[in-house]
Design an enzyme around this catalytic site. Structure first.
Site, PDB file in Angstrom:
ATOM      1  CD  GLU B 105      -2.527   1.786   0.664  1.00 35.43           C
ATOM      2  OE1 GLU B 105      -3.404   1.005   0.246  1.00 35.43           O
ATOM      3  OE2 GLU B 105      -2.426   2.973   0.308  1.00 35.43           O
ATOM      4  CG  ASP B 154      -8.301  -3.781  -2.454  1.00 32.26           C
ATOM      5  OD1 ASP B 154      -9.158  -2.989  -2.882  1.00 32.26           O
ATOM      6  OD2 ASP B 154      -8.316  -4.257  -1.299  1.00 32.26           O
ATOM      7  CB  SER B 155      -6.496  -0.003  -7.664  1.00 33.34           C
ATOM      8  OG  SER B 155      -7.551  -0.316  -8.549  1.00 33.34           O
ATOM      9  CD  GLU B 157     -13.670   6.668  -8.827  1.00 35.65           C
ATOM     10  OE1 GLU B 157     -13.951   6.998  -9.982  1.00 35.65           O
ATOM     11  OE2 GLU B 157     -14.140   7.207  -7.827  1.00 35.65           O
TER      12      GLU B 157
END
Lengths: 274, 274
Positions: B105, B154-155, B157
């Site tokens: 992350e 798991d992004s 927009e």
């Protein structure tokens, strides 16, 4: 330029960017409005609840209509309960076997407003196979036993007059209004925001019909998007869908894959409808 | 008491009734906020976009995680790209074969805020199988070839730094970071409100992987609810899902029926991903 917001159960809201009010009136039953929007085509609201937008109404109407009609081997006479906007009639008429569609809507003004302002949805209502009845559907179905191969319950939320359309006595009358082998469909609300409504509806329907199956789709402008539908019959099951007819419909939402796929319910929904 | 609104592409909006601000800060990368709500549990927003609510995050995380992991015969090492809230890690750890999960992350503050304020989602991050990396995932995957059995994208927009996570070069690097037989999943946006993003993502992925399949679910608090996901691999197909493992997960959203049903795409979505 303004935003229309529907607030749902004090928890969530759906907003649609509008560019102008096309029409607004208070009928005998409710307030009716048609808005132009930035990204949704025209928007129909009843008592400030979203009924449809031209962007996504195909999801709702295709699921409510094609799922039951493809499960019936030869639907000839179809009753739409509510559905004054004409979208369910439009889709019903795409089935070649259909000879007669009765739309029984309590509020004639909804239909007339849609015919004037949302012809992409209501435009099929002048087809000669269509009979428009403006009456309370709970009385109409009592008066027409053994009359329909399919009945599509295209209702508003179960508050006010539409509450009766979610209760067991109504489904008993629907059962009596069906011909042998007939099928019904009903919209069944949001599994996220109204799970107890979903559960109660299926409990009611199971007391009346032998085959009761939930299916699921996404109508973005309804609260939460996800929407449950109910298919019920004494004899017909989802697996009996006519896949050749499903394919020939060229629907943007329904297809042979969806004929079974729409019934693949996430466990949290399956437990509401079982 | 107030309403949080996310306005999407000037066309639609999602509203969530909030009761108080639990936390707010500006990190190096974005503004982070956690709200208490009336009906959604806690709400996490990044730059005023809904990332998750406790009511419906299970849909997103179960689909992003269990679909690829059940398609892989024996996932041992898994990389989560983004996903700083910890939800994808939590679900990944439910697979008994998993020995190691790396969450990469870019914004450490997202993870720390969720660990403190949304433990129902982030609570699994202190599992000894988890390795937290706070770095740009595009660099991380370049540095770790042949390392993972599954990579879950798991992004946020595809605007700002996340835009790279939707482009072909990134998927080439993901392919290199996979071990033989590896699988990836990616969230792929709204088919109603961002159809061109869906189409571009799948076009990029198809240039890299031999097997590319779209699947679909309903996350009510995302714009429009309906959300597309992408499964890609050089060798694995949705039909190869391990249904025994799917059943044993006891997920509220994923199940053996969903393992195939989620891939039954309405035609208007199928044409975006083909």
């Amino acid at each position: 330029m303004a935003w229309f917001y529907e607030h749902y159960r004090d928890a969530s809201a759906t907003g649609i960017h509008t560019t102008g009010l096309v029409h607004a009136e208070k009928s005998e039953f409710q307030s009716i409005a048609v808005h132009e929007t930035v990204g949704h085509g025209r928007l129909l609201t009843l008592d400030d609840m979203v009924m449809l937008t031209e962007l996504d109404e195909f999801v709702y109407h295709d699921l409510l209509t094609h799922v039951p009609l493809c499960v019936h081997p030869n639907p000839r006479a179809v009753l739409v309960v509510g559905g004054g906007d004409g979208g369910s009639v439009r889709e019903t008429l795409k089935h070649p076997s259909v000879e007669r569609v009765v739309q029984c809507e309590i509020d004639e003004r909804v239909t007339r407003v849609c015919q004037e302002h949302i012809p992409s949805v209501a435009g099929a209502l002048d087809d000669p196979r269509v009979e428009l009845v403006f009456a309370d559907a709970t009385a109409y179905v009592k008066q027409h036993p053994d009359s329909f191969d399919a009945i599509l319950v295209d209702s508003t939320e179960p508050i006010g007059p539409a509450a009766a359309l979610f209760a067991e006595p109504f489904f008993r009358d629907l059962s009596a209004a069906l011909r042998p082998g007939g099928v019904i469909s009903s919209q069944a609300e949001s599994p996220f925001y109204a799970p107890e409504v979903v559960r109660e509806l299926f409990t009611s329907v199971r007391k009346v019909f032998a085959e009761v199956h939930g299916y699921y789709g996404v109508v973005p402008t309804y609260p939460g998007g996800g929407w449950v539908f109910c298919l019920a019959s004494d004899t017909r099951r989802p697996e009996q869908a006519d896949l050749d007819r499903a394919k020939a419909l060229s629907s943007r939402y329904y297809s042979p894959a969806l004929a079974s796929g729409a019934f693949a319910l996430p466990p949290f929904i399956a437990e509401l409808v079982e």
